[in-house]
Design a protein around this motif. Structure first.
Motif, PDB file in Angstrom:
ATOM      1  N   PHE A   1      26.459  20.717  -5.455  1.00  0.00           N
ATOM      2  CA  PHE A   1      25.989  21.715  -6.020  1.00  0.00           C
ATOM      3  C   PHE A   1      24.380  21.888  -5.511  1.00  0.00           C
ATOM      4  CE2 PHE A   1      22.752  23.469  -9.354  1.00  0.00           C
ATOM      5  CZ  PHE A   1      23.344  24.869  -9.257  1.00  0.00           C
ATOM      6  N   VAL A   2      23.727  20.852  -5.480  1.00  0.00           N
ATOM      7  CA  VAL A   2      22.337  20.712  -4.781  1.00  0.00           C
ATOM      8  C   VAL A   2      22.409  21.311  -3.295  1.00  0.00           C
ATOM      9  CG1 VAL A   2      20.410  19.215  -3.876  1.00  0.00           C
ATOM     10  CG2 VAL A   2      21.465  19.171  -6.243  1.00  0.00           C
ATOM     11  N   SER A   3      23.512  20.786  -2.572  1.00  0.00           N
ATOM     12  CA  SER A   3      23.680  21.237  -1.120  1.00  0.00           C
ATOM     13  C   SER A   3      23.761  22.556  -1.080  1.00  0.00           C
ATOM     14  CB  SER A   3      24.967  20.308  -0.791  1.00  0.00           C
ATOM     15  OG  SER A   3      25.213  20.548   0.758  1.00  0.00           O
ATOM     16  N   MET A   4      24.851  23.323  -2.078  1.00  0.00           N
ATOM     17  CA  MET A   4      24.982  24.690  -1.935  1.00  0.00           C
ATOM     18  C   MET A   4      23.726  25.456  -2.179  1.00  0.00           C
ATOM     19  SD  MET A   4      29.042  25.290  -3.133  1.00  0.00           S
ATOM     20  CE  MET A   4      28.879  24.143  -4.728  1.00  0.00           C
ATOM     21  N   VAL A   5      22.982  25.129  -3.321  1.00  0.00           N
ATOM     22  CA  VAL A   5      21.600  25.763  -3.461  1.00  0.00           C
ATOM     23  C   VAL A   5      20.832  25.629  -2.409  1.00  0.00           C
ATOM     24  CG1 VAL A   5      19.454  25.785  -5.022  1.00  0.00           C
ATOM     25  CG2 VAL A   5      21.614  25.288  -6.160  1.00  0.00           C
ATOM     26  N   LEU A   6      20.745  24.324  -1.719  1.00  0.00           N
ATOM     27  CA  LEU A   6      19.799  24.354  -0.514  1.00  0.00           C
ATOM     28  C   LEU A   6      20.306  25.044   0.622  1.00  0.00           C
ATOM     29  CD1 LEU A   6      17.675  22.746   0.960  1.00  0.00           C
ATOM     30  CD2 LEU A   6      19.247  20.988   1.692  1.00  0.00           C
ATOM     31  N   ALA A   7      21.695  25.225   0.916  1.00  0.00           N
ATOM     32  CA  ALA A   7      22.228  26.275   1.851  1.00  0.00           C
ATOM     33  C   ALA A   7      21.644  27.530   1.545  1.00  0.00           C
ATOM     34  CB  ALA A   7      23.858  25.947   1.924  1.00  0.00           C
ATOM     35  N   ASP A   8      21.915  27.974   0.239  1.00  0.00           N
ATOM     36  CA  ASP A   8      21.554  29.371  -0.032  1.00  0.00           C
ATOM     37  C   ASP A   8      20.015  29.686   0.212  1.00  0.00           C
ATOM     38  OD1 ASP A   8      23.302  31.728  -1.660  1.00  0.00           O
ATOM     39  OD2 ASP A   8      21.105  31.812  -1.917  1.00  0.00           O
ATOM     40  N   THR A   9      19.111  28.605  -0.232  1.00  0.00           N
ATOM     41  CA  THR A   9      17.709  28.865   0.144  1.00  0.00           C
ATOM     42  C   THR A   9      17.482  29.048   1.738  1.00  0.00           C
ATOM     43  OG1 THR A   9      17.056  26.312   0.320  1.00  0.00           O
ATOM     44  CG2 THR A   9      16.989  27.696  -1.646  1.00  0.00           C
ATOM     45  N   GLU A  10      18.295  28.267   2.492  1.00  0.00           N
ATOM     46  CA  GLU A  10      18.052  28.367   3.832  1.00  0.00           C
ATOM     47  C   GLU A  10      18.694  29.923   4.655  1.00  0.00           C
ATOM     48  OE1 GLU A  10      19.636  23.827   4.816  1.00  0.00           O
ATOM     49  OE2 GLU A  10      21.013  25.097   5.065  1.00  0.00           O
ATOM     50  N   ASP A  11      19.632  30.114   3.919  1.00  0.00           N
ATOM     51  CA  ASP A  11      20.054  31.761   4.465  1.00  0.00           C
ATOM     52  C   ASP A  11      18.990  32.641   3.962  1.00  0.00           C
ATOM     53  OD1 ASP A  11      22.401  30.460   5.146  1.00  0.00           O
ATOM     54  OD2 ASP A  11      23.388  30.953   3.494  1.00  0.00           O
ATOM     55  N   THR A  12      18.334  32.386   2.687  1.00  0.00           N
ATOM     56  CA  THR A  12      17.574  33.651   2.088  1.00  0.00           C
ATOM     57  C   THR A  12      16.236  33.496   2.973  1.00  0.00           C
ATOM     58  OG1 THR A  12      18.376  33.530  -0.064  1.00  0.00           O
ATOM     59  CG2 THR A  12      16.082  34.210   0.115  1.00  0.00           C
ATOM     60  N   TRP A  13      15.534  32.250   3.258  1.00  0.00           N
ATOM     61  CA  TRP A  13      14.488  32.104   3.960  1.00  0.00           C
ATOM     62  C   TRP A  13      14.506  32.399   5.286  1.00  0.00           C
ATOM     63  CZ3 TRP A  13      10.137  32.936   1.266  1.00  0.00           C
ATOM     64  CH2 TRP A  13      10.021  32.630   0.016  1.00  0.00           C
ATOM     65  N   SER A  14      15.856  32.030   5.711  1.00  0.00           N
ATOM     66  CA  SER A  14      15.814  32.635   7.152  1.00  0.00           C
ATOM     67  C   SER A  14      15.969  33.975   7.381  1.00  0.00           C
ATOM     68  CB  SER A  14      17.101  31.981   7.614  1.00  0.00           C
ATOM     69  OG  SER A  14      17.060  30.582   8.028  1.00  0.00           O
ATOM     70  N   ASP A  15      16.394  34.730   6.612  1.00  0.00           N
ATOM     71  CA  ASP A  15      16.337  36.140   6.533  1.00  0.00           C
ATOM     72  C   ASP A  15      14.979  36.679   6.408  1.00  0.00           C
ATOM     73  OD1 ASP A  15      18.805  36.348   6.984  1.00  0.00           O
ATOM     74  OD2 ASP A  15      19.472  36.746   4.999  1.00  0.00           O
ATOM     75  N   ILE A  16      14.200  36.169   5.409  1.00  0.00           N
ATOM     76  CA  ILE A  16      12.772  36.560   4.947  1.00  0.00           C
ATOM     77  C   ILE A  16      11.817  36.363   6.391  1.00  0.00           C
ATOM     78  CG2 ILE A  16      10.727  36.314   3.792  1.00  0.00           C
ATOM     79  CD1 ILE A  16      12.879  35.777   1.301  1.00  0.00           C
ATOM     80  N   PHE A  17      11.870  35.132   6.657  1.00  0.00           N
ATOM     81  CA  PHE A  17      10.942  34.806   7.858  1.00  0.00           C
ATOM     82  C   PHE A  17      11.371  35.554   9.158  1.00  0.00           C
ATOM     83  CE2 PHE A  17       9.334  31.832   5.532  1.00  0.00           C
ATOM     84  CZ  PHE A  17       8.444  30.953   6.132  1.00  0.00           C
ATOM     85  N   SER A  18      12.940  35.971   9.381  1.00  0.00           N
ATOM     86  CA  SER A  18      12.993  36.713  10.502  1.00  0.00           C
ATOM     87  C   SER A  18      12.508  38.186  10.499  1.00  0.00           C
ATOM     88  CB  SER A  18      14.720  36.729  10.641  1.00  0.00           C
ATOM     89  OG  SER A  18      15.083  37.564  11.677  1.00  0.00           O
ATOM     90  N   GLY A  19      12.586  38.552   9.223  1.00  0.00           N
ATOM     91  CA  GLY A  19      12.132  39.981   8.827  1.00  0.00           C
ATOM     92  C   GLY A  19      10.483  40.115   9.076  1.00  0.00           C
TER      93      GLY A  19
END
Length: 286
Positions: free
Chosen positions: A79-97
């Motif tokens: 579960f922790v690993s999936m939450v971390l993965a989701d933060t990676e996806d989200t912040w990668s998109d925000i930084f890319s923008g």
């Protein structure tokens, strides 16, 4: 909380069952008991260790050497690993923008004690972020405290805790943590505490920004999830923790913010979903 995509992060170090580590004061002396207690109290719920150990010489123990990633196999770890993965996806998109590249942190699962680039990590500290090695550390027994001691159960309450620590990593990448640390050297203890509060509240707001974008992109939130996060944010307000410990609150000593402030800034990030909305330093009152 719903993770239909099921992606797990490759940035997990599972050290559970290991131990070791330590730090010394400059000149070779060990950090005294009072300093350790102060550090443990202030680290609880994610304050930057570098802000507290400014006079300490960080010693990287053998247990703090870089390890290969190792995905957990148990349900709680996954579960922790999936939450971390989701933060990676989200912040990668925000930084890319914003025309930037997000550098994902590692998350270390440990039991009891572990070495970090900021000194010895202990379960009593609660989850924390070490900017020196850009890693989040968490002993999963903390989630038992979250449910039983703080009466903040639920998977999204757990996810909020991780997202708050990732918020500190975002601050580190943006240079906010470094600027705050330099400023603290020129401030009185009262002013330094006030700056720490704004830093922590911004991490709460960034946690809300993550939840905003994760739900908009992947519909991760279920009924009751937001209430779980707000309950957790309120439960760890300085005023409530101090009243539990000593029967009264001392606002000038706050380092993380009151229950009302933590809830309000998480909600601000959740509603607006933008870094600009999380400028706690510019706000007239946090």
């Amino acid at each position: 909380m719903r993770f239909d995509h099921g992606r797990e992060s490759d940035n997990i170090e599972d050290r559970r069952g290991e131990g070791g580590g330590g730090f010394r004061l400059g000149g070779g002396g060990k950090l005294g008991l009072g300093g350790i207690v102060l550090t443990l109290v202030a680290l609880y719920f994610g304050v930057d260790p570098a802000l507290l150990l400014q006079t300490a010489e960080v010693v990287r123990p053998p247990a703090a050497v870089e390890r290969p990633a190792s995905r957990p196999q148990d349900e709680a770890g996954r579960f922790v690993s999936m939450v971390l993965a989701d933060t990676e996806d989200t912040w990668s998109d925000i930084f890319s923008g914003a025309g930037r590249t997000y550098q994902a942190p590692r998350l270390v699962l440990f039991s009891g004690v572990t070495g970090t680039a900021c000194g010895t990590g202990q379960a009593a500290m609660g989850p924390f972020y070490c900017p020196a090695d850009q890693k989040v550390y968490i002993d999963l027994s903390f989630y038992d405290d979250l449910q039983q001691r703080f009466r903040a159960p639920g998977d999204f309450a757990q996810a909020y805790v991780i997202a708050h620590e990732i918020g500190h990593h975002v601050q580190n990448l943006l240079g906010v943590s470094e600027r705050a640390q330099r400023a603290r050297a020129r401030l009185s203890p009262r002013e330094s505490n006030a700056l720490s509060v704004r830093l922590e509240l911004q991490a709460d707001c960034f946690a809300g920004v993550w939840a905003h974008h994760a739900d908009r992109s992947r519909q991760v939130l279920e009924a009751g999830d937001v209430e779980e996060a707000l309950t957790a944010a309120a439960a760890i307000g300085d005023d409530r923790l101090q009243k539990q410990a000593q029967g009264y609150a001392v606002p000038d000593s706050f380092t993380h913010g009151s229950a009302e402030q933590r809830v309000r800034w998480f909600r601000t990030g959740l509603q607006h979903g933008s870094l600009q909305a999380c400028d706690t330093f510019a706000a007239r009152s946090p």
